[in-house]
Design an enzyme around this catalytic site. Sequence first.
Site, PDB file in Angstrom:
ATOM      1  CG  ASP A 212      18.248  -1.567   0.236  1.00 35.84           C
ATOM      2  OD1 ASP A 212      18.246  -1.953   1.422  1.00 35.84           O
ATOM      3  OD2 ASP A 212      17.393  -1.919  -0.597  1.00 35.84           O
TER       4      ASP A 212
ATOM      5  CB  THR B 294      -0.888   0.057   1.256  1.00 34.86           C
ATOM      6  OG1 THR B 294      -0.016   0.137   2.394  1.00 34.86           O
ATOM      7  CG2 THR B 294      -1.756  -1.180   1.380  1.00 34.86           C
TER       8      THR B 294
HETATM    9  C1  PRP Z   1      12.462   5.471   2.341  1.00 36.38           C
HETATM   10  C2  PRP Z   1      12.974   6.855   2.644  1.00 36.38           C
HETATM   11  C3  PRP Z   1      11.787   7.506   3.300  1.00 36.38           C
HETATM   12  C4  PRP Z   1      10.629   6.885   2.564  1.00 36.38           C
HETATM   13  C5  PRP Z   1      10.125   7.863   1.555  1.00 36.38           C
HETATM   14  O1  PRP Z   1      12.492   4.680   3.447  1.00 36.38           O
HETATM   15  O2  PRP Z   1      14.129   6.849   3.429  1.00 36.38           O
HETATM   16  O3  PRP Z   1      11.691   7.260   4.682  1.00 36.38           O
HETATM   17  O4  PRP Z   1      11.124   5.723   1.905  1.00 36.38           O
HETATM   18  O5  PRP Z   1       8.987   7.374   0.945  1.00 36.38           O
HETATM   19  P1  PRP Z   1       7.575   8.075   1.078  1.00 36.38           P
HETATM   20  O6  PRP Z   1       7.808   9.545   0.903  1.00 36.38           O
HETATM   21  O7  PRP Z   1       6.792   7.462  -0.035  1.00 36.38           O
HETATM   22  O8  PRP Z   1       7.023   7.755   2.433  1.00 36.38           O
HETATM   23  P2  PRP Z   1      12.146   3.135   3.352  1.00 36.38           P
HETATM   24  O9  PRP Z   1      10.685   2.933   3.612  1.00 36.38           O
HETATM   25  O10 PRP Z   1      12.677   2.563   2.077  1.00 36.38           O
HETATM   26  O11 PRP Z   1      12.895   2.542   4.616  1.00 36.38           O
HETATM   27  P3  PRP Z   1      14.477   2.507   4.979  1.00 36.38           P
HETATM   28  O12 PRP Z   1      14.826   3.883   5.464  1.00 36.38           O
HETATM   29  O13 PRP Z   1      14.550   1.495   6.054  1.00 36.38           O
HETATM   30  O14 PRP Z   1      15.248   2.116   3.750  1.00 36.38           O
END
Ligand code: PRP
Length: 211
Positions: A205, A110
């Site tokens: 990553d 989602t």
């Molecule tokens: C990434 C990034 C943000 C988010 C942005 O984190 O660091 O926190 O996605 O996406 P959004 O604006 O659509 O919410 P991720 O969920 O990949 O987690 P991570 O930091 O553990 O890699």
Amino acid sequence: MFNEKVHVMDHPLVAHKLTIMRDKNTSVKDFRELVSEIGMLITYEATRDLPLTTKEIETPLCKAEMPTLAGKKFAVVPILRAGLGLVDGVLRMVPSARVGHIGMYRDEETLEPHVYFSKMPKDIAERDIIIVDPMLATGGSAVAAVTEMKNRGCKHIKLMVLVAAPEGVKAVQDEHPDVDIYCGAVDSHLNERGYIVPGLGDAGDRIFGTK
Ligand code: PRP
Ligand code: URA
């Protein structure tokens, strides 16, 4: 396109360093160092409105009344995990800042964000906040992080990201119009999986070498 609350860095050093980060062949070590360096450069802009007072000092020549920071209380709040990569850059500019952490993950299906961890300094409501995260994609994580900080009583909140999508900027502006957004760049769009294009891939990553 955006209002005056959106500050897009207009600086050759930020543009150059971001280009190296975007390159898929850039190593984890270099990527991590660049996150920190750009974090420092954006902090310079994001702290431009810090209040100053003066104090008397003695130079080798004479006594003089000189500017000094008024001692505003400050906290940097990384969104876990990728936001951790920016903390060091902010702290090098503002060493006395406290650090709070928000753990956030996106549901892969989602893309909805979920807060799974929130640990803040006790006096967080009295502090000026900079939420940090390398990526502002759909904006779901940033919007939820700002809401969490407002629920804790914080009144002065800024958001600092390296790369933003227009969709994410709009989402934050719609939900939290009081928040200033500082970005290294605003890219073209999001793809169907919620990734910023051209972007730099999965920031977490690439910082932690988990892929
Ligand atoms: C990434 C990034 C943000 C988010 C942005 O984190 O660091 O926190 O996605 O996406 P959004 O604006 O659509 O919410 P991720 O969920 O990949 O987690 P991570 O930091 O553990 O890699
Ligand atoms: N999170 C990332 O790390 N990269 C994107 O492009 C979008 C969300």
